[in-house]
Design a protein around this motif. Structure first.
Motif, PDB file in Angstrom:
ATOM      1  N   MET A 144       0.922  -0.978   0.017  1.00  0.00           N
ATOM      2  CA  MET A 144       0.008   0.088  -0.019  1.00  0.00           C
ATOM      3  C   MET A 144       0.642   1.341   0.095  1.00  0.00           C
ATOM      4  O   MET A 144       2.084   1.304   0.700  1.00  0.00           O
ATOM      5  N   GLY A 145       0.466   2.057  -0.694  1.00  0.00           N
ATOM      6  CA  GLY A 145       1.177   3.470  -0.990  1.00  0.00           C
ATOM      7  C   GLY A 145       0.388   4.640  -1.307  1.00  0.00           C
ATOM      8  O   GLY A 145      -0.795   4.551  -1.151  1.00  0.00           O
ATOM      9  N   SER A 146       1.050   5.474  -1.465  1.00  0.00           N
ATOM     10  CA  SER A 146       0.316   6.831  -2.089  1.00  0.00           C
ATOM     11  C   SER A 146      -0.542   6.984  -3.359  1.00  0.00           C
ATOM     12  O   SER A 146      -1.462   7.713  -3.532  1.00  0.00           O
ATOM     13  N   ALA A 181      -3.490   2.239  -3.350  1.00  0.00           N
ATOM     14  CA  ALA A 181      -3.646   3.103  -2.509  1.00  0.00           C
ATOM     15  C   ALA A 181      -4.802   2.935  -1.597  1.00  0.00           C
ATOM     16  O   ALA A 181      -5.636   2.260  -1.950  1.00  0.00           O
ATOM     17  N   LEU A 182      -4.932   3.284  -0.282  1.00  0.00           N
ATOM     18  CA  LEU A 182      -6.078   3.035   0.566  1.00  0.00           C
ATOM     19  C   LEU A 182      -7.291   3.476  -0.202  1.00  0.00           C
ATOM     20  O   LEU A 182      -8.261   2.690  -0.138  1.00  0.00           O
ATOM     21  N   THR A 183      -7.539   4.585  -0.679  1.00  0.00           N
ATOM     22  CA  THR A 183      -8.891   5.087  -1.040  1.00  0.00           C
ATOM     23  C   THR A 183      -9.343   4.112  -2.304  1.00  0.00           C
ATOM     24  O   THR A 183     -10.614   4.068  -2.484  1.00  0.00           O
ATOM     25  N   SER A 184      -8.468   3.799  -3.104  1.00  0.00           N
ATOM     26  CA  SER A 184      -8.520   2.781  -4.338  1.00  0.00           C
ATOM     27  C   SER A 184      -9.191   1.421  -3.855  1.00  0.00           C
ATOM     28  O   SER A 184     -10.020   0.867  -4.410  1.00  0.00           O
ATOM     29  N   GLU A 206       3.602   7.355   3.206  1.00  0.00           N
ATOM     30  CA  GLU A 206       2.981   7.179   2.175  1.00  0.00           C
ATOM     31  C   GLU A 206       1.824   6.558   2.041  1.00  0.00           C
ATOM     32  O   GLU A 206       0.683   6.856   1.190  1.00  0.00           O
ATOM     33  N   VAL A 207       1.474   5.491   2.874  1.00  0.00           N
ATOM     34  CA  VAL A 207       0.203   4.864   2.869  1.00  0.00           C
ATOM     35  C   VAL A 207      -0.876   5.727   3.624  1.00  0.00           C
ATOM     36  O   VAL A 207      -1.887   5.886   2.798  1.00  0.00           O
ATOM     37  N   ILE A 208      -0.546   6.554   4.494  1.00  0.00           N
ATOM     38  CA  ILE A 208      -1.430   7.728   5.035  1.00  0.00           C
ATOM     39  C   ILE A 208      -1.930   8.841   3.956  1.00  0.00           C
ATOM     40  O   ILE A 208      -2.813   9.301   3.831  1.00  0.00           O
ATOM     41  N   LYS A 209      -0.904   9.075   2.999  1.00  0.00           N
ATOM     42  CA  LYS A 209      -1.326   9.991   2.014  1.00  0.00           C
ATOM     43  C   LYS A 209      -2.203   9.437   0.985  1.00  0.00           C
ATOM     44  O   LYS A 209      -3.115  10.079   0.310  1.00  0.00           O
ATOM     45  N   GLY A 210      -1.863   8.204   0.764  1.00  0.00           N
ATOM     46  CA  GLY A 210      -2.926   7.546  -0.224  1.00  0.00           C
ATOM     47  C   GLY A 210      -4.254   7.355   0.252  1.00  0.00           C
ATOM     48  O   GLY A 210      -5.148   6.669  -0.091  1.00  0.00           O
ATOM     49  N   GLU A 212      -5.857   9.717   2.300  1.00  0.00           N
ATOM     50  CA  GLU A 212      -6.158  11.196   2.787  1.00  0.00           C
ATOM     51  C   GLU A 212      -7.589  11.357   2.718  1.00  0.00           C
ATOM     52  O   GLU A 212      -8.131  11.974   3.879  1.00  0.00           O
ATOM     53  N   GLY A 213      -8.204  11.236   1.758  1.00  0.00           N
ATOM     54  CA  GLY A 213      -9.793  11.715   1.564  1.00  0.00           C
ATOM     55  C   GLY A 213     -10.500  10.819   2.656  1.00  0.00           C
ATOM     56  O   GLY A 213     -11.505  11.414   3.409  1.00  0.00           O
ATOM     57  N   PHE A 214     -10.338   9.608   2.662  1.00  0.00           N
ATOM     58  CA  PHE A 214     -10.918   8.729   3.776  1.00  0.00           C
ATOM     59  C   PHE A 214     -10.739   9.019   5.085  1.00  0.00           C
ATOM     60  O   PHE A 214     -11.646   9.298   6.114  1.00  0.00           O
ATOM     61  N   LEU A 215      -9.363   9.092   5.369  1.00  0.00           N
ATOM     62  CA  LEU A 215      -8.932   9.317   6.580  1.00  0.00           C
ATOM     63  C   LEU A 215      -9.624  10.796   7.263  1.00  0.00           C
ATOM     64  O   LEU A 215     -10.015  11.100   8.513  1.00  0.00           O
ATOM     65  N   ARG A 216      -9.527  11.611   6.505  1.00  0.00           N
ATOM     66  CA  ARG A 216      -9.780  13.239   6.705  1.00  0.00           C
ATOM     67  C   ARG A 216     -11.576  13.109   7.038  1.00  0.00           C
ATOM     68  O   ARG A 216     -11.779  13.802   7.935  1.00  0.00           O
ATOM     69  N   ALA A 217     -12.077  12.457   6.229  1.00  0.00           N
ATOM     70  CA  ALA A 217     -13.602  12.364   6.592  1.00  0.00           C
ATOM     71  C   ALA A 217     -14.133  11.574   7.604  1.00  0.00           C
ATOM     72  O   ALA A 217     -15.191  11.885   8.322  1.00  0.00           O
ATOM     73  N   ALA A 218     -13.556  10.253   7.565  1.00  0.00           N
ATOM     74  CA  ALA A 218     -14.212   9.216   8.458  1.00  0.00           C
ATOM     75  C   ALA A 218     -13.623   9.152   9.702  1.00  0.00           C
ATOM     76  O   ALA A 218     -14.035   8.871  10.718  1.00  0.00           O
ATOM     77  N   LYS A 219     -12.286   9.404   9.771  1.00  0.00           N
ATOM     78  CA  LYS A 219     -11.502   9.556  10.847  1.00  0.00           C
ATOM     79  C   LYS A 219     -11.635   8.197  11.787  1.00  0.00           C
ATOM     80  O   LYS A 219     -11.812   8.038  12.812  1.00  0.00           O
ATOM     81  N   PRO A 220     -11.144   7.121  11.100  1.00  0.00           N
ATOM     82  CA  PRO A 220     -11.306   5.671  11.898  1.00  0.00           C
ATOM     83  C   PRO A 220     -10.305   5.775  13.011  1.00  0.00           C
ATOM     84  O   PRO A 220      -9.395   6.441  13.026  1.00  0.00           O
TER      85      PRO A 220
END
Length: 262
Positions: A144-146, A181-184, A206-210, A212-220
Protein backbone atom coordinates in the motif's frame (compact mmCIF):
# COMPACT_ATOMS: atom_id res chain seq x y z
CA UNK A 1 33.78 -2.21 -6.27
CA UNK A 2 33.44 -2.89 -2.49
CA UNK A 3 33.11 -6.55 -1.49
CA UNK A 4 29.57 -6.07 -0.20
CA UNK A 5 28.43 -4.62 -3.51
CA UNK A 6 30.08 -7.50 -5.38
CA UNK A 7 28.14 -9.98 -3.25
CA UNK A 8 24.89 -8.08 -3.88
CA UNK A 9 25.55 -7.96 -7.61
CA UNK A 10 26.56 -11.56 -8.25
CA UNK A 11 24.70 -13.51 -5.56
CA UNK A 12 20.88 -13.74 -5.88
CA UNK A 13 19.10 -12.11 -2.97
CA UNK A 14 17.06 -15.25 -2.34
CA UNK A 15 20.28 -17.23 -1.78
CA UNK A 16 21.73 -14.52 0.48
CA UNK A 17 18.56 -14.55 2.54
CA UNK A 18 18.93 -18.29 3.10
CA UNK A 19 22.63 -18.05 4.02
CA UNK A 20 22.32 -15.17 6.51
CA UNK A 21 21.18 -17.45 9.32
CA UNK A 22 21.37 -21.19 8.51
CA UNK A 23 19.65 -22.13 11.78
CA UNK A 24 16.59 -20.00 11.02
CA UNK A 25 16.58 -21.24 7.43
CA UNK A 26 16.40 -24.84 8.65
CA UNK A 27 13.59 -23.91 11.04
CA UNK A 28 11.83 -22.18 8.14
CA UNK A 29 11.86 -25.41 6.11
CA UNK A 30 10.87 -27.62 9.04
CA UNK A 31 7.88 -25.41 9.87
CA UNK A 32 6.58 -25.72 6.33
CA UNK A 33 7.13 -29.47 6.29
CA UNK A 34 5.25 -29.73 9.60
CA UNK A 35 2.31 -27.81 8.14
CA UNK A 36 2.33 -30.00 5.03
CA UNK A 37 2.00 -32.98 7.38
CA UNK A 38 -1.07 -31.43 9.02
CA UNK A 39 0.45 -29.59 12.00
CA UNK A 40 -1.39 -26.49 13.19
CA UNK A 41 -0.09 -25.92 16.73
CA UNK A 42 -1.99 -23.94 19.33
CA UNK A 43 -0.64 -20.56 20.41
CA UNK A 44 -1.80 -19.32 23.81
CA UNK A 45 -2.48 -15.58 23.59
CA UNK A 46 -4.37 -15.10 26.85
CA UNK A 47 -6.17 -17.22 29.44
CA UNK A 48 -9.37 -17.05 27.42
CA UNK A 49 -7.87 -16.97 23.93
CA UNK A 50 -5.95 -19.60 21.99
CA UNK A 51 -5.48 -19.76 18.23
CA UNK A 52 -4.50 -22.49 15.82
CA UNK A 53 -1.73 -21.42 13.51
CA UNK A 54 0.80 -22.41 10.88
CA UNK A 55 3.98 -23.56 12.70
CA UNK A 56 5.94 -20.65 11.18
CA UNK A 57 3.72 -18.14 12.98
CA UNK A 58 3.54 -19.81 16.39
CA UNK A 59 6.30 -17.66 17.91
CA UNK A 60 4.97 -14.48 16.24
CA UNK A 61 1.59 -15.10 17.91
CA UNK A 62 2.75 -16.36 21.31
CA UNK A 63 4.97 -13.31 21.84
CA UNK A 64 1.83 -11.25 22.48
CA UNK A 65 1.45 -13.30 25.65
CA UNK A 66 5.10 -13.58 26.72
CA UNK A 67 6.62 -10.20 25.85
CA UNK A 68 5.43 -7.24 27.99
CA UNK A 69 5.74 -4.68 25.17
CA UNK A 70 3.78 -6.82 22.72
CA UNK A 71 1.24 -7.68 25.41
CA UNK A 72 0.71 -3.96 26.07
CA UNK A 73 0.20 -3.38 22.34
CA UNK A 74 -2.47 -6.07 22.22
CA UNK A 75 -4.13 -4.65 25.34
CA UNK A 76 -4.37 -1.25 23.65
CA UNK A 77 -5.79 -2.84 20.50
CA UNK A 78 -8.40 -4.67 22.56
CA UNK A 79 -9.34 -1.53 24.52
CA UNK A 80 -10.11 0.36 21.30
CA UNK A 81 -11.86 -2.51 19.55
CA UNK A 82 -15.64 -2.68 19.48
CA UNK A 83 -18.36 -5.18 18.54
CA UNK A 84 -18.74 -5.63 14.80
CA UNK A 85 -15.63 -3.59 14.01
CA UNK A 86 -14.45 -3.34 10.41
CA UNK A 87 -10.64 -3.48 10.27
CA UNK A 88 -8.39 -2.54 7.37
CA UNK A 89 -5.13 -4.32 8.24
CA UNK A 90 -2.30 -2.74 6.26
CA UNK A 91 0.82 -4.87 6.55
CA UNK A 92 -1.09 -7.89 7.84
CA UNK A 93 1.87 -10.32 7.70
CA UNK A 94 0.71 -13.62 9.27
CA UNK A 95 -2.68 -12.24 10.32
CA UNK A 96 -2.42 -11.86 14.08
CA UNK A 97 -4.36 -8.59 14.26
CA UNK A 98 -6.94 -9.84 11.78
CA UNK A 99 -7.66 -12.71 14.18
CA UNK A 100 -7.53 -10.31 17.15
CA UNK A 101 -10.17 -8.11 15.52
CA UNK A 102 -12.44 -11.11 15.01
CA UNK A 103 -11.87 -12.18 18.62
CA UNK A 104 -12.55 -8.79 20.22
CA UNK A 105 -15.12 -7.63 17.70
CA UNK A 106 -17.19 -10.81 17.59
CA UNK A 107 -20.17 -11.30 15.31
CA UNK A 108 -20.35 -8.97 12.35
CA UNK A 109 -16.64 -8.13 12.38
CA UNK A 110 -14.92 -8.12 9.01
CA UNK A 111 -11.31 -7.56 7.99
CA UNK A 112 -9.54 -6.63 4.78
CA UNK A 113 -5.84 -7.54 4.88
CA UNK A 114 -3.21 -5.87 2.71
CA UNK A 115 0.03 -7.86 2.46
CA UNK A 116 2.88 -7.31 0.00
CA UNK A 117 4.70 -10.60 0.60
CA UNK A 118 3.20 -13.54 -1.29
CA UNK A 119 4.96 -15.99 1.05
CA UNK A 120 3.59 -14.25 4.14
CA UNK A 121 0.14 -14.23 2.53
CA UNK A 122 0.25 -18.03 2.18
CA UNK A 123 0.71 -18.36 5.95
CA UNK A 124 -1.86 -15.64 6.59
CA UNK A 125 -4.46 -17.63 4.65
CA UNK A 126 -3.44 -20.84 6.45
CA UNK A 127 -4.00 -19.15 9.82
CA UNK A 128 -7.40 -17.86 8.76
CA UNK A 129 -8.41 -21.33 7.59
CA UNK A 130 -7.13 -22.97 10.80
CA UNK A 131 -9.44 -20.71 12.82
CA UNK A 132 -12.46 -20.90 10.53
CA UNK A 133 -12.10 -17.22 9.65
CA UNK A 134 -11.57 -17.31 5.88
CA UNK A 135 -15.10 -16.09 5.09
CA UNK A 136 -14.74 -13.05 7.36
CA UNK A 137 -11.42 -11.83 5.94
CA UNK A 138 -10.44 -10.67 2.47
CA UNK A 139 -6.73 -10.83 1.60
CA UNK A 140 -5.29 -8.47 -1.01
CA UNK A 141 -1.72 -9.25 -2.06
CA UNK A 142 -0.18 -5.83 -2.67
CA UNK A 143 1.86 -3.12 -1.05
CA UNK A 144 0.00 0.00 0.00
CA UNK A 145 1.29 3.44 -0.93
CA UNK A 146 0.30 6.91 -2.02
CA UNK A 147 -1.11 5.80 -5.39
CA UNK A 148 -1.85 2.74 -7.50
CA UNK A 149 1.09 1.36 -9.43
CA UNK A 150 4.14 -0.74 -8.67
CA UNK A 151 6.77 -0.63 -5.95
CA UNK A 152 10.30 -2.05 -5.68
CA UNK A 153 10.68 -3.90 -2.37
CA UNK A 154 13.26 -6.09 -0.65
CA UNK A 155 12.33 -9.59 0.50
CA UNK A 156 13.82 -10.40 3.91
CA UNK A 157 13.57 -14.19 3.57
CA UNK A 158 13.72 -16.70 6.44
CA UNK A 159 15.69 -14.40 8.76
CA UNK A 160 13.05 -11.67 8.45
CA UNK A 161 10.02 -13.99 8.34
CA UNK A 162 9.30 -13.01 4.73
CA UNK A 163 8.63 -9.34 5.46
CA UNK A 164 8.88 -7.01 2.48
CA UNK A 165 10.50 -3.61 3.05
CA UNK A 166 11.12 -0.54 0.90
CA UNK A 167 14.88 0.01 0.36
CA UNK A 168 16.45 3.28 1.49
CA UNK A 169 18.55 3.48 -1.69
CA UNK A 170 18.56 2.16 -5.24
CA UNK A 171 19.05 -1.61 -5.29
CA UNK A 172 19.31 -4.11 -8.13
CA UNK A 173 17.99 -6.99 -6.02
CA UNK A 174 14.46 -5.77 -5.38
CA UNK A 175 11.16 -7.42 -6.24
CA UNK A 176 8.53 -5.45 -8.14
CA UNK A 177 5.16 -5.74 -6.43
CA UNK A 178 1.73 -4.30 -7.06
CA UNK A 179 0.98 -1.09 -5.13
CA UNK A 180 -2.49 0.15 -4.20
CA UNK A 181 -3.72 3.31 -2.50
CA UNK A 182 -5.99 3.07 0.52
CA UNK A 183 -8.80 5.03 -1.11
CA UNK A 184 -8.71 2.88 -4.26
CA UNK A 185 -8.96 -0.31 -2.18
CA UNK A 186 -12.04 1.05 -0.43
CA UNK A 187 -13.57 2.10 -3.76
CA UNK A 188 -13.01 -1.32 -5.35
CA UNK A 189 -14.17 -3.38 -2.35
CA UNK A 190 -16.91 -1.16 -0.93
CA UNK A 191 -15.33 -1.71 2.49
CA UNK A 192 -15.78 1.06 5.08
CA UNK A 193 -13.33 0.56 7.95
CA UNK A 194 -14.08 1.67 11.48
CA UNK A 195 -10.46 0.80 12.38
CA UNK A 196 -7.22 0.90 10.39
CA UNK A 197 -3.97 -0.78 11.44
CA UNK A 198 -0.76 0.31 9.66
CA UNK A 199 2.52 -1.58 10.11
CA UNK A 200 4.59 -1.06 6.97
CA UNK A 201 8.23 -0.83 8.05
CA UNK A 202 8.88 2.86 7.43
CA UNK A 203 6.41 3.47 4.57
CA UNK A 204 3.78 5.00 6.85
CA UNK A 205 3.67 8.48 5.31
CA UNK A 206 2.97 7.14 1.81
CA UNK A 207 0.17 4.89 3.06
CA UNK A 208 -1.45 7.76 4.94
CA UNK A 209 -1.19 10.11 1.96
CA UNK A 210 -2.93 7.48 -0.18
CA UNK A 211 -5.83 7.45 2.27
CA UNK A 212 -6.17 11.19 2.82
CA UNK A 213 -9.75 11.58 1.60
CA UNK A 214 -11.09 8.74 3.72
CA UNK A 215 -8.99 9.42 6.81
CA UNK A 216 -9.87 13.12 6.79
CA UNK A 217 -13.61 12.46 6.38
CA UNK A 218 -14.19 9.31 8.43
CA UNK A 219 -11.39 9.46 11.03
CA UNK A 220 -11.40 5.73 11.84
CA UNK A 221 -9.54 4.52 14.93
CA UNK A 222 -5.94 4.29 13.76
CA UNK A 223 -3.42 1.77 15.11
CA UNK A 224 -0.05 3.01 13.85
CA UNK A 225 3.39 1.47 14.27
CA UNK A 226 5.79 4.31 13.49
CA UNK A 227 9.22 3.00 12.41
CA UNK A 228 11.31 6.11 13.08
CA UNK A 229 14.72 4.68 12.20
CA UNK A 230 13.50 3.23 8.90
CA UNK A 231 11.77 6.50 8.03
CA UNK A 232 14.97 8.47 8.69
CA UNK A 233 16.97 6.03 6.55
CA UNK A 234 14.75 7.11 3.65
CA UNK A 235 15.57 10.78 4.40
CA UNK A 236 12.11 11.44 5.82
CA UNK A 237 10.94 12.48 9.26
CA UNK A 238 8.58 10.56 11.55
CA UNK A 239 7.34 13.95 12.80
CA UNK A 240 5.93 14.53 9.33
CA UNK A 241 3.63 11.53 9.74
CA UNK A 242 2.24 12.93 12.98
CA UNK A 243 1.84 16.37 11.40
CA UNK A 244 0.01 14.87 8.44
CA UNK A 245 -2.45 13.10 10.73
CA UNK A 246 -3.00 16.28 12.72
CA UNK A 247 -3.84 18.07 9.47
CA UNK A 248 -6.51 15.38 8.89
CA UNK A 249 -8.05 16.15 12.28
CA UNK A 250 -6.45 13.49 14.48
CA UNK A 251 -5.83 15.19 17.81
CA UNK A 252 -4.99 12.47 20.36
CA UNK A 253 -2.14 9.98 20.17
CA UNK A 254 -2.08 7.34 22.91
CA UNK A 255 0.47 4.67 23.84
CA UNK A 256 0.08 2.33 26.85
CA UNK A 257 -2.75 4.52 28.11
CA UNK A 258 -0.62 7.68 28.04
CA UNK A 259 -1.35 10.61 25.75
CA UNK A 260 1.72 11.54 23.71
CA UNK A 261 2.96 14.93 22.61
CA UNK A 262 4.54 15.34 19.18
Amino acid sequence: MPFRQLIQKYTPRSLRNWLRNPQKSVRYVLDRLAYACGSTPEAVIAKDWKVRCHPASRHHFAVFNTDPVQAAELKTFAAHSKPGMQLLDVGAHYGFFALAALHFGGKGTRVVCIEASAKAAVILRANLAANGASSDVQVIEAAMGSCDGQLNMLATGPLGSDYFVVPSEHRDDTTLVKQVALTSVLASTGFQPTHVKIDVEGFEEEVIKGGEGFLRAAKPVLFLELHGDLIRCRNQKPESVVGLLRSFGYERFISDGRELSD
